[in-house]
Write a protein that holds these residues in place. Structure first.
Motif, short mmCIF file in Angstrom:
data_model
loop_
_atom_site.label_atom_id
_atom_site.label_comp_id
_atom_site.label_asym_id
_atom_site.label_seq_id
_atom_site.Cartn_x
_atom_site.Cartn_y
_atom_site.Cartn_z
N VAL A 1 -16.64 -54.46 -11.47
CA VAL A 1 -15.25 -54.92 -11.55
C VAL A 1 -14.38 -54.28 -10.47
N ARG A 2 -14.89 -53.26 -9.82
CA ARG A 2 -14.09 -52.55 -8.81
C ARG A 2 -14.34 -53.06 -7.39
N CYS A 3 -15.62 -53.14 -6.99
CA CYS A 3 -15.92 -53.57 -5.61
C CYS A 3 -16.37 -55.03 -5.54
N TRP A 4 -16.64 -55.65 -6.70
CA TRP A 4 -17.04 -57.05 -6.81
C TRP A 4 -18.45 -57.33 -6.33
N TYR B 1 -10.77 -50.81 0.87
CA TYR B 1 -10.27 -50.97 -0.49
C TYR B 1 -10.95 -50.06 -1.50
N THR B 2 -12.21 -49.67 -1.25
CA THR B 2 -12.98 -49.00 -2.31
C THR B 2 -13.27 -47.53 -2.07
N LEU B 3 -13.24 -47.06 -0.83
CA LEU B 3 -13.56 -45.66 -0.57
C LEU B 3 -12.35 -44.76 -0.81
N PRO B 4 -12.59 -43.47 -1.08
CA PRO B 4 -11.47 -42.52 -1.22
C PRO B 4 -10.59 -42.54 0.03
N LYS B 5 -9.31 -42.28 -0.15
CA LYS B 5 -8.35 -42.39 0.94
C LYS B 5 -8.73 -41.57 2.16
N ARG B 6 -9.27 -40.37 1.92
CA ARG B 6 -9.60 -39.49 3.04
C ARG B 6 -11.10 -39.43 3.31
N GLU C 1 -19.91 -43.52 -19.10
CA GLU C 1 -18.47 -43.29 -18.97
C GLU C 1 -17.78 -44.42 -18.20
N HIS C 2 -18.54 -45.09 -17.33
CA HIS C 2 -17.98 -46.19 -16.53
C HIS C 2 -18.92 -47.40 -16.62
N PRO C 3 -18.97 -48.07 -17.75
CA PRO C 3 -19.96 -49.13 -17.96
C PRO C 3 -19.77 -50.37 -17.12
N GLU C 4 -18.60 -50.54 -16.48
CA GLU C 4 -18.36 -51.74 -15.68
C GLU C 4 -18.44 -51.48 -14.18
N LEU C 5 -18.83 -50.26 -13.80
CA LEU C 5 -18.87 -49.90 -12.38
C LEU C 5 -20.30 -49.72 -11.89
N CYS C 6 -20.50 -49.99 -10.59
CA CYS C 6 -21.79 -49.73 -9.96
C CYS C 6 -21.86 -48.25 -9.55
N ARG D 1 -24.59 -55.65 -8.73
CA ARG D 1 -25.56 -54.58 -8.55
C ARG D 1 -26.33 -54.30 -9.84
N ALA D 2 -27.60 -53.96 -9.67
CA ALA D 2 -28.47 -53.72 -10.83
C ALA D 2 -28.05 -52.49 -11.61
N ASP D 3 -27.34 -51.54 -10.98
CA ASP D 3 -26.98 -50.30 -11.67
C ASP D 3 -25.65 -50.37 -12.40
N VAL D 4 -25.00 -51.54 -12.41
CA VAL D 4 -23.78 -51.68 -13.21
C VAL D 4 -24.14 -51.52 -14.69
N GLY D 5 -23.41 -50.65 -15.38
CA GLY D 5 -23.68 -50.42 -16.79
C GLY D 5 -24.60 -49.25 -17.06
#
Length: 216
Positions: free
Chosen positions: A176-179, A12-17, A190-195, A182-186
Motif C-alpha cells: 500500500v506504500r510503494c504500490w 516518494y518512498t525512501l527516507p528524506k536523507r 507489525e506492518h502487514p500491508e507493507l513489503c 511483492r511476495a513479502d507483503v504481509g
C-alpha cells in the motif's frame, strides 16, 4: 523523461536523507543547472523563470552565467542502449495487457526475459534495479530459450530474438506504500500491508538510512 520517470519511486518512498534519494536529487540539480543555460539563448524568458527558482547563490540573470561544469563520475559499465531498447519492447507488451484489461498500471505486471548468455550477462548487471528501470514489480532474467510452458514469450519489437519477453499480471500482493506487488507483503506482523523494502525504509525514515541502490 526516462530518468525522471524512474526516479519517482525513490523520491516518494525512501527516507528524506537516504543516500539513494540525495544522490538522485544531486543528479537532478546538475541536469537543471546545465539545461537552463542551454535553453537560455532559445527560450530566454522561460530560462529566466527557471533560474529564479533554482537553489543557491547565483548571478541576477541566467544570461550572465557560463556553462555549468558537470562533475566527473565513475563510468558504470552497463549497456544502456540495450536497456532503453528493452524498455521500449517491454512497454509495448505491457500496453497489450493494459488494452486487454489484464492490468491497469505497469506495476501490476511481472516479466521474464529469455536471452542468450552475453545479453543475459548485460541485463543481470543491472541487478534488482532492472525492475525499477522497467517500472514493473518483478523482472527475471533467464539464459536460454523459454520452456514450453512459457508459450506467451515473444520476441521484442526492436531486439527481436535477442530477448524473448513474457509479461503477466503479478499474483503477489500490492504494497500500500510503494504500490509494488511483492511476495513479502504481509510477512511482517507489525506492518502487514507493507513489503520488506518499505519496512526497511520506514525504519529510519527520519534518518539517513533506507535501502541501498545500485544506480544513482
Amino acid at each position: 523523461g526516462f530518468y525522471l520517470d524512474v526516479l519517482k519511486d525513490r523520491m516518494y518512498t525512501l527516507p528524506k536523507r537516504a543516500l539513494a534519494r540525495r544522490s538522485a536529487q544531486t543528479a537532478i540539480w546538475h541536469v537543471a543547472e546545465a539545461m537552463v543555460r542551454w535553453l537560455a539563448p532559445v527560450l530566454s524568458f522561460t530560462a529566466e523563470e527557471i533560474w529564479k527558482h533554482l537553489p543557491g547563490q547565483r548571478a541576477a540573470s541566467v544570461l550572465h552565467s557560463t556553462w555549468h561544469e558537470l562533475p566527473q563520475v565513475p563510468e558504470l559499465l552497463r549497456d544502456w542502449d540495450l536497456l532503453l531498447r528493452l524498455r521500449g519492447d517491454v512497454a509495448r507488451e505491457l500496453e497489450k495487457l493494459r488494452a486487454a484489461g489484464t492490468i491497469g498500471a505497469p506495476l501490476e505486471a511481472e516479466i521474464d526475459l529469455w536471452c542468450e548468455a552475453a545479453t543475459g550477462e548485460k541485463l543481470t548487471a543491472f541487478g534488482d534495479e532492472l525492475r525499477f528501470l522497467l517500472i514493473v514489480s518483478e523482472a527475471r532474467v533467464h539464459v536460454g530459450a523459454p520452456p514450453a510452458a512459457s508459450a506467451g514469450a515473444v520476441p521484442g519489437a526492436t531486439l527481436g530474438e535477442a530477448v524473448r519477453i513474457e509479461v503477466r499480471r503479478s499474483q503477489a500482493t500490492k504494497c500500500v506504500r510503494c504500490w509494488h506487488y511483492r511476495a513479502d507483503v504481509g510477512s511482517h506482523a507489525e506492518h502487514p500491508e507493507l513489503c520488506g523494502r518499505c519496512i526497511e525504509n520506514i525504519a529510519d525514515f527520519d534518518g539517513d538510512g533506507g535501502e541501498t541502490r545500485l544506480i544513482a
